[in-house]
Write a protein that holds these residues in place. Structure first.
Motif: not given
Ligand SMILES: [Ca+2]
Ligand SMILES: [Ca+2]
Length: 332
Positions: A125, A147-148, A171, A173-174, A176-178, A212, A240-241
């Motif tokens: 993650q 993932v992050d 990033g 998986g997510q 905006g948190f990558g 990302t 994102d984000n």
């Protein structure tokens, strides 16, 4: 003439002193380090070596091995005797493979004075997490398929360096948190996490493609981050984000120098560098100097300093020509 009777007590005293010195040298805390080098070729051996590491130890990862699990560096070295974790062959780096992308860290560092060199970190993650970890060196690591975020200096982790490394494909998986590299913590986490991750250095790395979120996100509550000599590849940033710049600055006294950024036609990248005020008194005194930005859209700013922030700029190059500075940016 040599007097045997008179010299005997002197000789005894000398031997006694020698014995006492030897005992003292073996006692903990005396500062004498008896370091060990251990080569590991299985995940279990690596877990054991990490758990029993002592100052000055060197843990060598055998060539061509993938070590699977969630690895933790909890011991601490010292300034003069750091603990080293490195691959046997820098040209054939060993892989630390996390427990899948669902949760956890491939490598978590909670100790101080580790030198971690020439390893690949993947399939987790979060890639490398530092929690209340100080004076650690991450050198020539590659972090990918995460993932992050790739590398995170968190919860009062200060005086650490990430250098000569390659961070990409985060990033997964997510988006905006990558982030590639994350310094400190969002104000929403301050009640449980110490935001003061200070004086960390991010130097001479390549970050991107396929990061990302921001390549580097420097959070409110952190001070004195240095970002120098890195290459940013904008391909794959998602927006994102609000992730629409190579670097987001929300901490204080950040130095960003001699980096090279490539937008590479990514239309979500709005500026090279942004400065934001998330908390009053933060987002101040950022210094941008000697950076080269290839921004293939004239509307993108080199430095976009939002309301409440302050920055200085010197000798930055933008190609092709276009917007340079917005907001409270003092040129010197
Ligand atoms: Ca972010
Ligand atoms: Ca943004």
């Amino acid at each position: 003439m040599f007097n045997l009777k008179r010299s005997l007590p002197v000789a005894r005293l000398f031997v006694l002193a020698l014995i006492l010195t030897l005992f003292a040298a073996m006692a903990p805390g005396f500062g004498v380090v008896r370091a060990a080098t251990v080569t590991v070729d299985s995940s279990a051996e690596l877990m054991n070596a990490l758990a029993s590491a002592k100052p000055g130890d060197r843990i060598v990862l055998a060539s061509g091995i993938t070590f699977s699990g969630q690895f933790k560096a909890t011991a601490s070295g010292t300034a003069s005797a750091p603990i080293t974790l490195e691959s046997a062959d820098p040209s054939n780096k060993a892989v630390l493979k996390g427990n899948g992308t669902g949760s956890g860290y491939a490598l978590q560092i909670t100790g101080d004075y580790w030198n971690i060199r020439n390893v690949k970190v993947t399939n987790a993650q979060k890639g490398i997490m530092l929690d209340h970890a100080n004076h650690n060196l991450l050198d020539a690591v590659e972090v990918y398929q995460i993932v992050d975020e790739g590398v995170h200096f968190r919860d009062g982790s200060s005086y650490n360096t990430l250098q000569n490394s390659y961070i990409h494909d985060t990033g997964k998986g997510q988006p905006g948190f990558g982030e590639g590299v994350y310094v400190g913590s969002d104000k929403g986490k301050w009640s449980t996490i110490n935001p003061a991750s200070d004086y960390n250095r991010v130097v001479n790395n390549t970050i991107g493609p396929n990061v990302t979120a921001e390549h580097i996100d420097i959070k409110e509550g952190s001070t004195g981050t240095v970002v120098s000599g890195n290459i940013f590849d904008g391909r794959g940033m998602t927006g994102d984000n609000y992730a629409d710049s190579f670097i987001d600055v929300k901490g204080n006294d950040v130095t960003i120098s001699s980096n090279v950024g490539y937008r590479n036609g990514n239309e979500v990248i709005a500026d090279a560098f942004q400065v934001h005020q998330q908390v009053s008194g933060w987002g101040l005194n950022a210094d941008f100097n000697g950076n080269t930005l290839y921004l293939d859209n004239a509307s993108c700013y080199v430095v976009n300093a939002a309301s409440g922030t302050s920055a200085r700029a010197h000798n930055n190059i933008r190609s092709p020509k276009g917007n340079m500075y917005r907001g409270n940016v003092t040129q010197y």
